[in-house]
Scaffold this motif. Structure first.
Motif, PDB file in Angstrom:
ATOM      1  N   GLY A 119      39.731  43.600  40.381  1.00  0.00           N
ATOM      2  CA  GLY A 119      41.167  44.571  40.069  1.00  0.00           C
ATOM      3  C   GLY A 119      42.097  44.370  39.502  1.00  0.00           C
ATOM      4  N   PRO A 120      42.631  43.333  40.269  1.00  0.00           N
ATOM      5  CA  PRO A 120      44.251  42.533  39.517  1.00  0.00           C
ATOM      6  C   PRO A 120      43.501  42.602  38.385  1.00  0.00           C
ATOM      7  CG  PRO A 120      43.697  41.922  42.225  1.00  0.00           C
ATOM      8  CD  PRO A 120      42.780  42.803  41.288  1.00  0.00           C
ATOM      9  N   ALA A 134      43.727  42.031  32.037  1.00  0.00           N
ATOM     10  CA  ALA A 134      43.246  41.945  31.026  1.00  0.00           C
ATOM     11  C   ALA A 134      43.284  42.825  30.863  1.00  0.00           C
ATOM     12  CB  ALA A 134      41.474  41.742  31.674  1.00  0.00           C
ATOM     13  N   ALA A 135      43.234  44.318  30.882  1.00  0.00           N
ATOM     14  CA  ALA A 135      43.832  45.773  29.673  1.00  0.00           C
ATOM     15  C   ALA A 135      45.410  45.418  29.565  1.00  0.00           C
ATOM     16  CB  ALA A 135      43.697  46.636  31.537  1.00  0.00           C
ATOM     17  N   GLU A 154      49.134  35.354  39.224  1.00  0.00           N
ATOM     18  CA  GLU A 154      47.606  34.009  39.423  1.00  0.00           C
ATOM     19  C   GLU A 154      46.923  34.804  38.890  1.00  0.00           C
ATOM     20  OE1 GLU A 154      47.626  32.027  43.439  1.00  0.00           O
ATOM     21  OE2 GLU A 154      49.785  33.590  44.673  1.00  0.00           O
ATOM     22  N   ALA A 155      46.233  36.123  39.106  1.00  0.00           N
ATOM     23  CA  ALA A 155      45.024  36.358  39.604  1.00  0.00           C
ATOM     24  C   ALA A 155      44.880  36.037  36.988  1.00  0.00           C
ATOM     25  CB  ALA A 155      44.860  37.849  39.070  1.00  0.00           C
ATOM     26  N   ALA A 156      46.116  36.195  36.148  1.00  0.00           N
ATOM     27  CA  ALA A 156      46.369  36.897  34.858  1.00  0.00           C
ATOM     28  C   ALA A 156      45.626  34.490  34.349  1.00  0.00           C
ATOM     29  CB  ALA A 156      47.349  36.483  34.379  1.00  0.00           C
ATOM     30  N   ALA A 157      46.484  33.834  35.522  1.00  0.00           N
ATOM     31  CA  ALA A 157      46.392  32.924  34.959  1.00  0.00           C
ATOM     32  C   ALA A 157      44.915  31.829  34.823  1.00  0.00           C
ATOM     33  CB  ALA A 157      47.737  32.003  36.108  1.00  0.00           C
ATOM     34  N   ASN A 215      34.123  42.197  33.347  1.00  0.00           N
ATOM     35  CA  ASN A 215      34.422  42.929  31.419  1.00  0.00           C
ATOM     36  C   ASN A 215      35.549  43.966  31.816  1.00  0.00           C
ATOM     37  OD1 ASN A 215      33.903  44.585  29.550  1.00  0.00           O
ATOM     38  ND2 ASN A 215      32.511  43.497  29.272  1.00  0.00           N
ATOM     39  N   PRO A 216      36.198  43.833  31.282  1.00  0.00           N
ATOM     40  CA  PRO A 216      37.626  44.610  32.310  1.00  0.00           C
ATOM     41  C   PRO A 216      37.362  46.641  30.634  1.00  0.00           C
ATOM     42  CG  PRO A 216      38.552  43.783  29.728  1.00  0.00           C
ATOM     43  CD  PRO A 216      36.376  42.615  30.133  1.00  0.00           C
TER      44      PRO A 216
END
Length: 341
Positions: A19-20, A25-26, A49-52, A315-316
């Motif tokens: 989810g995060p 990604a969205a 952190e999730a994005a990185a 996949n987003p």
């Protein structure tokens, strides 16, 4: 896309799941997909952190109020709320469940108050939430309770680019399904579906196809009598009310390409009868939308996927589709005159 009257509120889902990273990604794909402003409730550090970990450049900005989201959305992912955790993908625990519940509760409250135009929920781990006292079977029932409604008043619809389906019975053993299918249940749920198709999808006369329960829709009673004794009389009653309901249709042919253009939504008799065709056709763009509520709630139609969380493989598409569907419904509700045409 026209803008909803307020930002959308996204909940994290289980922070150890996908989810995060999919919320990040969205946001990263917001311009490509024309997404309206949205905020995430809680987990600012975790989202960074999730994005990185996914290799995304996603600045995260804490905001003090939901109305601040629109001002920062173009340059940063807005986050409302201070609760947070270290990012531990694939390692669900009770602390993560508490953060998931705090995020869900805040996002829902924003929608109920009108501060958010809709809520888009990330995937949760029901078993983890149960450990901290979450008493609801799932987020759909939580949404109903948050709106002061009984669980049976909320109807789950799965929607993708090629198909919309509604399971009449949901999370129960298959052996209990025949006993749960009643004329009252069919009438109540199809009325909700009809109203939602008009209100949130701008369909003036929704075409609703009902599946049979048994193989070949019972084959005139040779393979079961539920179609004759319960489903067909319910369809007749619905048609007498002016609802364009048809069936009972054999489920093995209703989802074929040549048949799907003949209806706007299919009502299935049990969980897998609805979800198997939807996921086969639209897995990466499938949306779970709760019908019958005074608020708009959507969710990507997939789970937490702990096994691939943090790997960048998720996949987003379904999260993006859930945001778009929520936004489109919010715009229609803000302009009631469009819902009748």
């Amino acid at each position: 896309m026209s803008l909803p009257p307020a930002p959308l509120a996204l909940s994290l889902g289980d922070p150890a799941g996908i989810g995060p990273e999919l919320a990040c990604a969205a946001w990263a794909a917001r311009a490509e997909h024309g997404l309206p402003p949205f905020l995430v409730t809680h987990g600012a550090g975790l989202l960074r952190e999730a994005a990185a970990r996914r290799g995304l450049d996603v600045p995260v900005a804490r905001i003090a109020a939901p109305e601040d989201a629109a001002q920062v959305f173009a340059t940063a992912l807005p986050v409302l709320g201070d609760a947070d955790l270290a990012y531990r993908p694939g390692e669900p625990d009770e602390d993560g469940a508490r953060l998931a519940l705090a995020s869900l509760t805040e996002a829902t409250a924003l929608a109920v108050s009108g501060a958010a135009a809709a809520v888009v929920t990330g995937p949760i781990a029901k078993s983890e939430l149960a450990k901290i006292g979450f008493a609801h079977p799932g987020q759909t029932e939580f949404m109903a309770a948050s709106c002061g409604m009984a669980p049976e008043e909320a109807v789950m619809m799965l929607a993708g680019p090629q198909l919309r389906t509604v399971p009449l019975t949901v999370h129960c053993p298959l052996s209990e399904v025949p006993g749960r299918i009643t004329m009252e249940l069919i009438l109540r749920r199809v009325r909700v579906v009809d109203g939602a198709m008009r209100r949130d999808f701008a369909l003036a006369a929704p075409r609703i196809a009902l599946c049979g329960l048994n193989p070949h829709a019972g084959e005139n009673g040779r393979m079961g009598r539920e179609e004759i004794e319960v489903i067909a009389p319910a369809i007749a009653a619905l048609r007498a009310e002016g609802i364009e309901a048809t069936g009972p249709h054999p489920a093995d042919s209703l989802f074929a390409p040549h048949a799907r253009g003949s209806y706007d939504v299919a009502v299935a008799m049990y969980h897998d009868q609805a979800l198997v065709p939807l996921k086969a056709l639209d897995f990466d763009a499938g949306v779970n939308m709760t019908l019958g509520l005074p608020i708009i709630r959507t969710s990507p139609d997939h789970g937490t996927a702990f096994a691939i969380a943090g790997t960048g493989a998720a996949n987003p598409g379904a999260t993006i589709a859930a945001i778009r569907m929520a936004a489109e419904a919010a715009v229609r509700r803000a302009q009631p005159s469009t819902s009748s045409g």
